[in-house]
Design an enzyme around this catalytic site. Structure first.
Site, PDB file in Angstrom:
ATOM      1  N   GLY A  43      42.689  21.110  40.827  1.00  0.00           N
ATOM      2  CA  GLY A  43      43.406  22.230  40.232  1.00  0.00           C
ATOM      3  C   GLY A  43      42.534  22.956  39.225  1.00  0.00           C
ATOM      4  N   GLN A  48      40.617  28.233  32.161  1.00  0.00           N
ATOM      5  CA  GLN A  48      39.430  27.392  32.368  1.00  0.00           C
ATOM      6  C   GLN A  48      38.218  28.203  32.816  1.00  0.00           C
ATOM      7  OE1 GLN A  48      41.698  24.340  34.869  1.00  0.00           O
ATOM      8  NE2 GLN A  48      40.189  23.095  33.826  1.00  0.00           N
ATOM      9  N   CYS A  87      40.129  16.299  33.990  1.00  0.00           N
ATOM     10  CA  CYS A  87      40.187  17.753  33.919  1.00  0.00           C
ATOM     11  C   CYS A  87      38.767  18.302  33.985  1.00  0.00           C
ATOM     12  CB  CYS A  87      40.858  18.160  32.601  1.00  0.00           C
ATOM     13  SG  CYS A  87      40.951  19.934  32.342  1.00  0.00           S
ATOM     14  N   LEU A  88      38.567  19.352  34.770  1.00  0.00           N
ATOM     15  CA  LEU A  88      37.227  19.929  34.889  1.00  0.00           C
ATOM     16  C   LEU A  88      36.724  20.455  33.541  1.00  0.00           C
ATOM     17  CD1 LEU A  88      37.568  21.839  38.288  1.00  0.00           C
ATOM     18  CD2 LEU A  88      36.256  19.743  37.863  1.00  0.00           C
ATOM     19  N   HIS A 129      50.011  19.774  35.232  1.00  0.00           N
ATOM     20  CA  HIS A 129      48.767  19.817  34.454  1.00  0.00           C
ATOM     21  C   HIS A 129      48.261  21.264  34.328  1.00  0.00           C
ATOM     22  CE1 HIS A 129      44.529  18.104  33.633  1.00  0.00           C
ATOM     23  NE2 HIS A 129      44.329  19.389  33.810  1.00  0.00           N
ATOM     24  N   GLU A 130      48.271  21.982  35.444  1.00  0.00           N
ATOM     25  CA  GLU A 130      47.773  23.371  35.432  1.00  0.00           C
ATOM     26  C   GLU A 130      48.710  24.300  34.663  1.00  0.00           C
ATOM     27  OE1 GLU A 130      44.778  23.639  36.256  1.00  0.00           O
ATOM     28  OE2 GLU A 130      44.727  21.693  37.243  1.00  0.00           O
ATOM     29  N   HIS A 133      47.896  24.261  31.105  1.00  0.00           N
ATOM     30  CA  HIS A 133      46.721  25.074  30.762  1.00  0.00           C
ATOM     31  C   HIS A 133      47.116  26.509  30.429  1.00  0.00           C
ATOM     32  CE1 HIS A 133      43.090  22.717  31.287  1.00  0.00           C
ATOM     33  NE2 HIS A 133      43.470  22.263  32.466  1.00  0.00           N
TER      34      HIS A 133
HETATM   35 ZN   LIG Z   1      42.743  20.675  33.500  1.00  0.00          ZN
END
Ligand SMILES: [Zn+2]
Length: 161
Positions: A43, A48, A87-88, A129-130, A133
């Site tokens: 995701g 991000q 998480c990226l 999760h997204e 963000h």
């Molecule tokens: Zn993330």
């Protein structure tokens, strides 16, 4: 397009609704999916990559990429599940996070079509999760302060190496 990591203020800001799903938005969604696949994530949300609008993409192994524009949660299950998340934007940081086991979400896709999706398991976790963000929330915010500080110290140490 590159992925911003913890410490970048944009990751902590709320995003704005997308007013029109035009070719620019479609292009950004495609770029985000490309980057997500390249980074082997599941995701990726607008902030991000420094795009401060309500959009995220998700792609689980073997399934097609999904684009969520202006998503809103209709319902989450009372039942919860604990599972390890990463998480990226926080490379190398992993922790168990408790979240609702299933979610029903409404959004628009990159073609401007509205859809509703009810899902559970990893995709539900990814969506929640997204969504976080988009409001400047990171998965570590769901942990106890002690646990979070321990992970952050480890993350900062990792960043210096
Ligand atoms: Zn993330």
């Amino acid at each position: 397009m590159e992925i911003l990591t913890l410490g970048n203020e944009l990751l902590r800001q709320r995003t704005e609704r997308i007013n029109s799903i035009n070719s620019e938005v479609t292009h950004i969604a495609a770029k985000m999916l490309e980057l997500l696949i390249q980074q082997k994530g599941i995701g990726l949300a607008g902030p991000q990559v420094g795009y401060m609008h309500r959009i995220f993409v998700a792609k689980l192994e073997k399934s097609p990429g999904l684009v969520f524009i202006n998503p809103s949660v209709i319902e989450t299950s009372e039942e919860t599940e604990k599972c390890e998340e990463g998480c990226l934007s926080l490379p190398g940081v992993w922790a168990d996070v408790v979240r609702p086991s299933s979610v029903r979400v409404q959004a628009w896709n990159e073609k401007g079509r509205p859809f509703t999706l009810e899902t559970n398991g990893l995709l539900a976790r990814c969506i929640l999760h997204e969504l976080d963000h988009l409001d400047g929330v990171l998965f570590i915010d769901h942990l106890s302060e002690v646990k979070r500080n321990r992970l952050l110290a480890k993350f900062e140490k990792g960043q210096r190496v």
